[in-house]
Design a protein around this motif. Structure first.
Motif, PDB file in Angstrom:
ATOM      1  N   THR A   1       0.765  -0.818  -0.210  1.00 46.39           N
ATOM      2  CA  THR A   1       0.151   0.411   0.105  1.00 46.39           C
ATOM      3  C   THR A   1       0.949   1.187   0.075  1.00 46.39           C
ATOM      4  N   SER A   2       0.886   2.225  -1.229  1.00 42.92           N
ATOM      5  CA  SER A   2       1.682   3.122  -0.850  1.00 42.92           C
ATOM      6  C   SER A   2       1.722   3.891  -0.090  1.00 42.92           C
ATOM      7  N   GLY A   3       2.479   4.959   0.835  1.00 43.09           N
ATOM      8  CA  GLY A   3       2.274   5.196   2.088  1.00 43.09           C
ATOM      9  C   GLY A   3       2.381   5.018   3.360  1.00 43.09           C
ATOM     10  N   GLN A   4       2.457   3.263   3.283  1.00 44.03           N
ATOM     11  CA  GLN A   4       2.019   2.551   4.207  1.00 44.03           C
ATOM     12  C   GLN A   4       3.647   2.051   4.695  1.00 44.03           C
ATOM     13  N   PHE A   5       3.897   2.383   5.599  1.00 46.60           N
ATOM     14  CA  PHE A   5       5.554   1.697   5.983  1.00 46.60           C
ATOM     15  C   PHE A   5       5.619   0.267   6.918  1.00 46.60           C
ATOM     16  N   LYS A   6       6.654  -0.626   6.685  1.00 42.87           N
ATOM     17  CA  LYS A   6       6.509  -1.654   7.709  1.00 42.87           C
ATOM     18  C   LYS A   6       7.934  -1.746   8.234  1.00 42.87           C
ATOM     19  N   TYR A   7       8.455  -2.680   9.096  1.00 42.12           N
ATOM     20  CA  TYR A   7       9.943  -3.081   8.803  1.00 42.12           C
ATOM     21  C   TYR A   7       9.630  -4.473   7.833  1.00 42.12           C
ATOM     22  N   ILE A   8      11.490  -4.661   7.860  1.00 42.48           N
ATOM     23  CA  ILE A   8      11.695  -5.067   7.401  1.00 42.48           C
ATOM     24  C   ILE A   8      11.454  -6.608   7.112  1.00 42.48           C
TER      25      ILE A   8
ATOM     26  N   GLY B   1       8.543  -7.183   7.743  1.00 42.09           N
ATOM     27  CA  GLY B   1       6.923  -7.086   7.918  1.00 42.09           C
ATOM     28  C   GLY B   1       6.205  -6.635   8.195  1.00 42.09           C
ATOM     29  N   MET B   2       6.251  -6.993   9.514  1.00 44.42           N
ATOM     30  CA  MET B   2       5.684  -6.913  11.150  1.00 44.42           C
ATOM     31  C   MET B   2       4.878  -4.630  10.802  1.00 44.42           C
ATOM     32  N   PRO B   3       4.298  -4.184  11.309  1.00 42.34           N
ATOM     33  CA  PRO B   3       3.356  -2.832  11.335  1.00 42.34           C
ATOM     34  C   PRO B   3       4.458  -1.658  11.890  1.00 42.34           C
ATOM     35  N   LEU B   4       4.957  -0.274  11.947  1.00 44.09           N
ATOM     36  CA  LEU B   4       5.454   0.478  12.520  1.00 44.09           C
ATOM     37  C   LEU B   4       5.409   0.312  13.846  1.00 44.09           C
ATOM     38  N   ASN B   5       5.792   0.296  14.994  1.00 40.98           N
ATOM     39  CA  ASN B   5       5.080   0.493  16.219  1.00 40.98           C
ATOM     40  C   ASN B   5       5.938   1.702  17.124  1.00 40.98           C
ATOM     41  N   PHE B   6       6.857   2.540  15.458  1.00 39.60           N
ATOM     42  CA  PHE B   6       7.433   4.341  16.427  1.00 39.60           C
ATOM     43  C   PHE B   6       8.132   4.471  15.407  1.00 39.60           C
ATOM     44  N   THR B   7       7.772   5.846  14.897  1.00 38.24           N
ATOM     45  CA  THR B   7       8.153   6.437  13.650  1.00 38.24           C
ATOM     46  C   THR B   7       8.838   8.206  14.108  1.00 38.24           C
ATOM     47  N   LYS B   8       9.121   8.356  13.529  1.00 35.32           N
ATOM     48  CA  LYS B   8      10.210   9.864  13.373  1.00 35.32           C
ATOM     49  C   LYS B   8       9.821  10.618  12.231  1.00 35.32           C
ATOM     50  N   TRP B   9       9.089  10.826  11.621  1.00 38.84           N
ATOM     51  CA  TRP B   9       8.944  11.197  10.110  1.00 38.84           C
ATOM     52  C   TRP B   9       9.241  12.968  10.444  1.00 38.84           C
ATOM     53  N   HIS B  10      10.463  13.662   9.295  1.00 42.24           N
ATOM     54  CA  HIS B  10      10.395  14.570   9.285  1.00 42.24           C
ATOM     55  C   HIS B  10       9.096  15.039   9.375  1.00 42.24           C
ATOM     56  N   GLN B  11       8.888  16.802   9.029  1.00 43.87           N
ATOM     57  CA  GLN B  11       7.302  17.300   8.645  1.00 43.87           C
ATOM     58  C   GLN B  11       7.073  16.876   7.357  1.00 43.87           C
ATOM     59  N   TYR B  12       6.136  16.960   6.681  1.00 42.59           N
ATOM     60  CA  TYR B  12       5.782  16.666   5.950  1.00 42.59           C
ATOM     61  C   TYR B  12       6.095  15.021   4.824  1.00 42.59           C
ATOM     62  N   GLU B  13       6.508  14.840   6.099  1.00 44.24           N
ATOM     63  CA  GLU B  13       7.510  12.782   5.238  1.00 44.24           C
ATOM     64  C   GLU B  13       5.878  11.985   5.581  1.00 44.24           C
ATOM     65  N   PRO B  14       6.323  11.073   4.986  1.00 47.63           N
ATOM     66  CA  PRO B  14       6.626  10.542   3.796  1.00 47.63           C
ATOM     67  C   PRO B  14       5.928  10.736   2.446  1.00 47.63           C
ATOM     68  N   ASN B  15       6.631  11.327   2.120  1.00 49.96           N
ATOM     69  CA  ASN B  15       6.249  12.046   0.648  1.00 49.96           C
ATOM     70  C   ASN B  15       5.722  11.309  -0.676  1.00 49.96           C
ATOM     71  N   GLY B  16       6.285  10.399  -0.830  1.00 49.15           N
ATOM     72  CA  GLY B  16       6.779   9.568  -2.389  1.00 49.15           C
ATOM     73  C   GLY B  16       5.908   8.462  -3.069  1.00 49.15           C
ATOM     74  N   LYS B  17       5.177   8.208  -2.181  1.00 47.33           N
ATOM     75  CA  LYS B  17       3.874   7.765  -2.906  1.00 47.33           C
ATOM     76  C   LYS B  17       3.713   7.160  -3.521  1.00 47.33           C
ATOM     77  N   GLY B  18       5.218   6.072  -3.054  1.00 45.87           N
ATOM     78  CA  GLY B  18       5.245   4.938  -3.528  1.00 45.87           C
ATOM     79  C   GLY B  18       6.093   5.135  -4.978  1.00 45.87           C
ATOM     80  N   THR B  19       6.774   6.055  -5.040  1.00 40.75           N
ATOM     81  CA  THR B  19       7.836   5.837  -5.962  1.00 40.75           C
ATOM     82  C   THR B  19       9.446   5.480  -5.275  1.00 40.75           C
ATOM     83  N   GLU B  20       9.434   6.082  -3.662  1.00 40.65           N
ATOM     84  CA  GLU B  20      10.168   6.140  -3.242  1.00 40.65           C
ATOM     85  C   GLU B  20       9.718   5.055  -1.430  1.00 40.65           C
ATOM     86  N   LYS B  21      10.642   4.105  -1.413  1.00 41.65           N
ATOM     87  CA  LYS B  21      10.262   2.649  -0.840  1.00 41.65           C
ATOM     88  C   LYS B  21      11.221   2.124   0.156  1.00 41.65           C
ATOM     89  N   CYS B  22      12.244   3.272   0.527  1.00 35.05           N
ATOM     90  CA  CYS B  22      13.048   2.923   1.872  1.00 35.05           C
ATOM     91  C   CYS B  22      13.498   4.162   2.369  1.00 35.05           C
TER      92      CYS B  22
END
Length: 125
Positions: free
Chosen positions: A71-78, A80-101
């Motif tokens: 799912t575009s914009g849905q990030f997981k641990y490698i 496959g587990m769902p993220l339980n902690f995030t620290k996104w920079h302001q306005y990130e993630p913004n790659g909409k499927g083009t930035e996978k890492c």
């Protein structure tokens, strides 16, 4: 003998270490596995800070063990587990499927990024 002064951080049950090499995401994952670990994956603020201290020491952005799922914009641990902690920079993630890492900036915040760039390798054991 490996000279690892300052390149290792211990947090709880984990040890984070870097070889100082800049490689693409796939190569970072592979070299961490070959060393008997996995690519660094912060699960909480304390681990994020430990990884950040290595990022700041080298003054280099580093890939994290997080990837965009089906799912575009849905990030997981490698793993496959769902993220339980995030620290996104302001306005990130913004790659909409083009930035996978995901990379860590030198302020400890995260940004979604293409996987073929050269970033610092940080592993966890």
């Amino acid at each position: 003998v490996l000279a690892l002064n300052g390149k290792i951080r211990e947090v709880g049950e984990k040890i984070f270490a870097s070889n100082g090499k800049k490689v693409d995401f796939g190569s970072a994952v592979k070299s961490c596995e070959e060393a008997g670990g996995t690519i660094a994956t912060p699960m909480n603020e304390e681990e994020n800070k430990a990884i950040l201290s290595i990022v700041q020491q080298y003054n280099q952005y580093a890939y994290l063990g997080i990837k965009e799922g089906q799912t575009s914009g849905q990030f997981k641990y490698i793993n496959g587990m769902p993220l339980n902690f995030t620290k996104w920079h302001q306005y990130e993630p913004n790659g909409k499927g083009t930035e996978k890492c995901v990379e860590m900036y030198t302020d400890g915040s995260w940004n979604d990024k293409k996987c073929n760039l050269y970033r610092l390798t940080i592993c966890e054991f």
